[in-house]
Design a protein around this motif. Sequence first.
Motif, PDB file in Angstrom:
ATOM      1  N   ILE A  35       0.834  -1.209   0.000  1.00 35.80           N
ATOM      2  CA  ILE A  35       0.000   0.000   0.000  1.00 35.80           C
ATOM      3  C   ILE A  35       0.867   1.258   0.000  1.00 35.80           C
ATOM      4  CG2 ILE A  35      -1.766   1.299   1.261  1.00 35.80           C
ATOM      5  CD1 ILE A  35      -2.826  -1.319   2.341  1.00 35.80           C
ATOM      6  N   ASP A  36       0.548   2.145  -0.923  1.00 38.83           N
ATOM      7  CA  ASP A  36       1.247   3.430  -1.016  1.00 38.83           C
ATOM      8  C   ASP A  36       0.607   4.374   0.000  1.00 38.83           C
ATOM      9  OD1 ASP A  36       2.659   5.638  -1.722  1.00 38.83           O
ATOM     10  OD2 ASP A  36       1.861   5.805  -3.762  1.00 38.83           O
ATOM     11  N   ALA A  37       1.114   4.339   1.221  1.00 38.27           N
ATOM     12  CA  ALA A  37       0.457   5.048   2.316  1.00 38.27           C
ATOM     13  C   ALA A  37       1.308   6.124   2.963  1.00 38.27           C
ATOM     14  CB  ALA A  37       0.025   4.037   3.391  1.00 38.27           C
ATOM     15  N   ILE A  38       2.529   6.318   2.505  1.00 43.41           N
ATOM     16  CA  ILE A  38       3.401   7.306   3.148  1.00 43.41           C
ATOM     17  C   ILE A  38       2.881   8.720   2.904  1.00 43.41           C
ATOM     18  CG2 ILE A  38       5.714   8.301   3.228  1.00 43.41           C
ATOM     19  CD1 ILE A  38       6.834   5.608   2.428  1.00 43.41           C
ATOM     20  N   ASN A  39       2.761   9.475   3.987  1.00 45.88           N
ATOM     21  CA  ASN A  39       2.424  10.888   3.884  1.00 45.88           C
ATOM     22  C   ASN A  39       3.726  11.639   3.565  1.00 45.88           C
ATOM     23  OD1 ASN A  39       1.869  13.615   4.305  1.00 45.88           O
ATOM     24  ND2 ASN A  39       0.396  13.200   5.924  1.00 45.88           N
ATOM     25  N   LYS A  40       3.900  11.955   2.285  1.00 44.44           N
ATOM     26  CA  LYS A  40       5.170  12.522   1.833  1.00 44.44           C
ATOM     27  C   LYS A  40       5.350  13.978   2.245  1.00 44.44           C
ATOM     28  CE  LYS A  40       5.460   9.170  -1.907  1.00 44.44           C
ATOM     29  NZ  LYS A  40       4.236   8.441  -1.525  1.00 44.44           N
ATOM     30  N   GLU A  41       4.286  14.597   2.734  1.00 48.99           N
ATOM     31  CA  GLU A  41       4.404  15.972   3.223  1.00 48.99           C
ATOM     32  C   GLU A  41       4.956  16.010   4.650  1.00 48.99           C
ATOM     33  OE1 GLU A  41       0.672  17.934   2.840  1.00 48.99           O
ATOM     34  OE2 GLU A  41       0.664  17.856   0.642  1.00 48.99           O
ATOM     35  N   LYS A  42       4.714  14.952   5.404  1.00 46.70           N
ATOM     36  CA  LYS A  42       5.145  14.934   6.804  1.00 46.70           C
ATOM     37  C   LYS A  42       6.355  14.045   7.062  1.00 46.70           C
ATOM     38  CE  LYS A  42       0.622  16.000   8.821  1.00 46.70           C
ATOM     39  NZ  LYS A  42      -0.420  15.564   9.790  1.00 46.70           N
ATOM     40  N   THR A  43       6.679  13.158   6.105  1.00 44.79           N
ATOM     41  CA  THR A  43       7.781  12.220   6.293  1.00 44.79           C
ATOM     42  C   THR A  43       9.018  12.706   5.546  1.00 44.79           C
ATOM     43  OG1 THR A  43       6.171  10.406   6.368  1.00 44.79           O
ATOM     44  CG2 THR A  43       8.472   9.805   6.080  1.00 44.79           C
ATOM     45  N   GLU A  44      10.174  12.645   6.219  1.00 44.07           N
ATOM     46  CA  GLU A  44      11.429  13.003   5.569  1.00 44.07           C
ATOM     47  C   GLU A  44      11.968  11.764   4.850  1.00 44.07           C
ATOM     48  OE1 GLU A  44      14.169  14.953   8.296  1.00 44.07           O
ATOM     49  OE2 GLU A  44      12.453  15.512   9.553  1.00 44.07           O
ATOM     50  N   LEU A  45      12.144  11.869   3.525  1.00 39.72           N
ATOM     51  CA  LEU A  45      12.507  10.717   2.714  1.00 39.72           C
ATOM     52  C   LEU A  45      13.687  11.015   1.807  1.00 39.72           C
ATOM     53  CD1 LEU A  45       8.870   9.877   1.543  1.00 39.72           C
ATOM     54  CD2 LEU A  45      10.194   8.515   3.174  1.00 39.72           C
ATOM     55  N   GLU A  46      14.529   9.999   1.600  1.00 37.06           N
ATOM     56  CA  GLU A  46      15.572  10.072   0.581  1.00 37.06           C
ATOM     57  C   GLU A  46      15.468   8.823  -0.275  1.00 37.06           C
ATOM     58  OE1 GLU A  46      19.552  10.832   1.791  1.00 37.06           O
ATOM     59  OE2 GLU A  46      18.996  12.539   3.061  1.00 37.06           O
ATOM     60  N   VAL A  47      15.429   9.015  -1.589  1.00 36.13           N
ATOM     61  CA  VAL A  47      15.292   7.899  -2.525  1.00 36.13           C
ATOM     62  C   VAL A  47      16.566   7.068  -2.554  1.00 36.13           C
ATOM     63  CG1 VAL A  47      14.953   7.303  -4.966  1.00 36.13           C
ATOM     64  CG2 VAL A  47      13.624   9.150  -3.935  1.00 36.13           C
ATOM     65  N   ASP A  48      16.388   5.744  -2.649  1.00 31.17           N
ATOM     66  CA  ASP A  48      17.515   4.825  -2.755  1.00 31.17           C
ATOM     67  C   ASP A  48      18.223   5.055  -4.088  1.00 31.17           C
ATOM     68  OD1 ASP A  48      19.170   2.553  -3.141  1.00 31.17           O
ATOM     69  OD2 ASP A  48      17.902   1.358  -1.828  1.00 31.17           O
ATOM     70  N   ASP A  49      19.539   5.238  -4.053  1.00 35.75           N
ATOM     71  CA  ASP A  49      20.306   5.488  -5.276  1.00 35.75           C
ATOM     72  C   ASP A  49      20.233   4.322  -6.252  1.00 35.75           C
ATOM     73  OD1 ASP A  49      21.089   7.978  -4.388  1.00 35.75           O
ATOM     74  OD2 ASP A  49      22.953   7.245  -3.503  1.00 35.75           O
ATOM     75  N   LEU A  50      20.096   3.097  -5.739  1.00 37.43           N
ATOM     76  CA  LEU A  50      20.110   1.909  -6.593  1.00 37.43           C
ATOM     77  C   LEU A  50      18.722   1.471  -7.041  1.00 37.43           C
ATOM     78  CD1 LEU A  50      22.804  -0.196  -4.685  1.00 37.43           C
ATOM     79  CD2 LEU A  50      23.118   1.270  -6.689  1.00 37.43           C
ATOM     80  N   ASN A  51      17.681   1.951  -6.350  1.00 31.18           N
ATOM     81  CA  ASN A  51      16.320   1.553  -6.685  1.00 31.18           C
ATOM     82  C   ASN A  51      15.406   2.737  -6.409  1.00 31.18           C
ATOM     83  OD1 ASN A  51      13.801   0.422  -7.007  1.00 31.18           O
ATOM     84  ND2 ASN A  51      14.115  -1.270  -5.587  1.00 31.18           N
ATOM     85  N   THR A  52      15.064   3.465  -7.442  1.00 30.58           N
ATOM     86  CA  THR A  52      14.325   4.717  -7.269  1.00 30.58           C
ATOM     87  C   THR A  52      12.876   4.522  -6.825  1.00 30.58           C
ATOM     88  OG1 THR A  52      13.798   4.751  -9.653  1.00 30.58           O
ATOM     89  CG2 THR A  52      15.771   5.947  -8.928  1.00 30.58           C
ATOM     90  N   GLU A  53      12.421   3.256  -6.767  1.00 36.09           N
ATOM     91  CA  GLU A  53      11.075   2.980  -6.268  1.00 36.09           C
ATOM     92  C   GLU A  53      11.053   2.883  -4.742  1.00 36.09           C
ATOM     93  OE1 GLU A  53       8.853  -0.157  -8.226  1.00 36.09           O
ATOM     94  OE2 GLU A  53      10.260  -0.084  -9.903  1.00 36.09           O
ATOM     95  N   MET A  54      12.236   2.890  -4.137  1.00 36.34           N
ATOM     96  CA  MET A  54      12.337   2.675  -2.701  1.00 36.34           C
ATOM     97  C   MET A  54      13.063   3.841  -2.032  1.00 36.34           C
ATOM     98  SD  MET A  54      10.871  -0.322  -2.650  1.00 36.34           S
ATOM     99  CE  MET A  54      11.213  -1.132  -1.078  1.00 36.34           C
ATOM    100  N   TYR A  55      12.894   3.919  -0.698  1.00 42.20           N
ATOM    101  CA  TYR A  55      13.567   4.942   0.101  1.00 42.20           C
ATOM    102  C   TYR A  55      14.570   4.268   1.017  1.00 42.20           C
ATOM    103  CZ  TYR A  55       9.466   7.524  -1.464  1.00 42.20           C
ATOM    104  OH  TYR A  55       8.483   8.086  -2.239  1.00 42.20           O
ATOM    105  N   ASP A  56      15.760   4.841   1.137  1.00 39.65           N
ATOM    106  CA  ASP A  56      16.748   4.242   2.025  1.00 39.65           C
ATOM    107  C   ASP A  56      16.980   5.057   3.293  1.00 39.65           C
ATOM    108  OD1 ASP A  56      18.232   6.340   1.063  1.00 39.65           O
ATOM    109  OD2 ASP A  56      19.885   5.124   0.292  1.00 39.65           O
TER     110      ASP A  56
END
Length: 197
Positions: free
Chosen positions: A120-141
């Motif tokens: 489920i795509d449930a992350i609130n991207k306005e409130k969560t600090e995220l950095e995209v995984d360099d090796l897999n842009t579909e994921m956050y590391d």
Amino acid sequence: MKERTMNDRFTIWRFKDIENAYVPKKLLNMKRMLRLLMGVSLADDMPSNLQFTADPDYPNDTLMLDSFGNTQSVIPISAKLKVFLETKNIANLEFIPLAMLDHKGKVMAQYFLLHSTELIDAINKEKTELEVDDLNTEMYDTVENLSLLDECVPSAIQIFKVKGLYDVTCISKALAKEIDDQGFTGISWKEIATYSC
């Protein structure tokens, strides 16, 4: 009346450190490991002969629990816990056979990987600090202050993986309480808002 939030409804599956408990090291014979971490169904391509090696740094730790922490970001569970979860008729949950090896490489117990394909795509991207995984842009590391959107998760859902996060499997707090009440070992829970990686 206070509105219910995701923190009220769900918690994150984690593991409890228990003295003398078996320590898994490496998952063997899993081709394309990313499928497991991203919640891809393995029903049509079920892995065979999956094995977890025992960590050689803990040669005397052989206590078998109902679930074990590990560095592979997967959830191994006992046959007893599998049977319990099967009675709950949880949607999109797969149980992948897994042998736990002793420190000499011999099978000491049969377990299963708990694998949720309820992604489920449930992350609130306005409130969560995220950095995209360099090796897999579909994921956050890198994640800080995780916040999930309550409206994205239907009321019938009991277990799901959070899209974009390798190691976050959420479980309803009601079901988590039942697991605790049944006395299953090796499991702990983490509040969503306190998760970071």
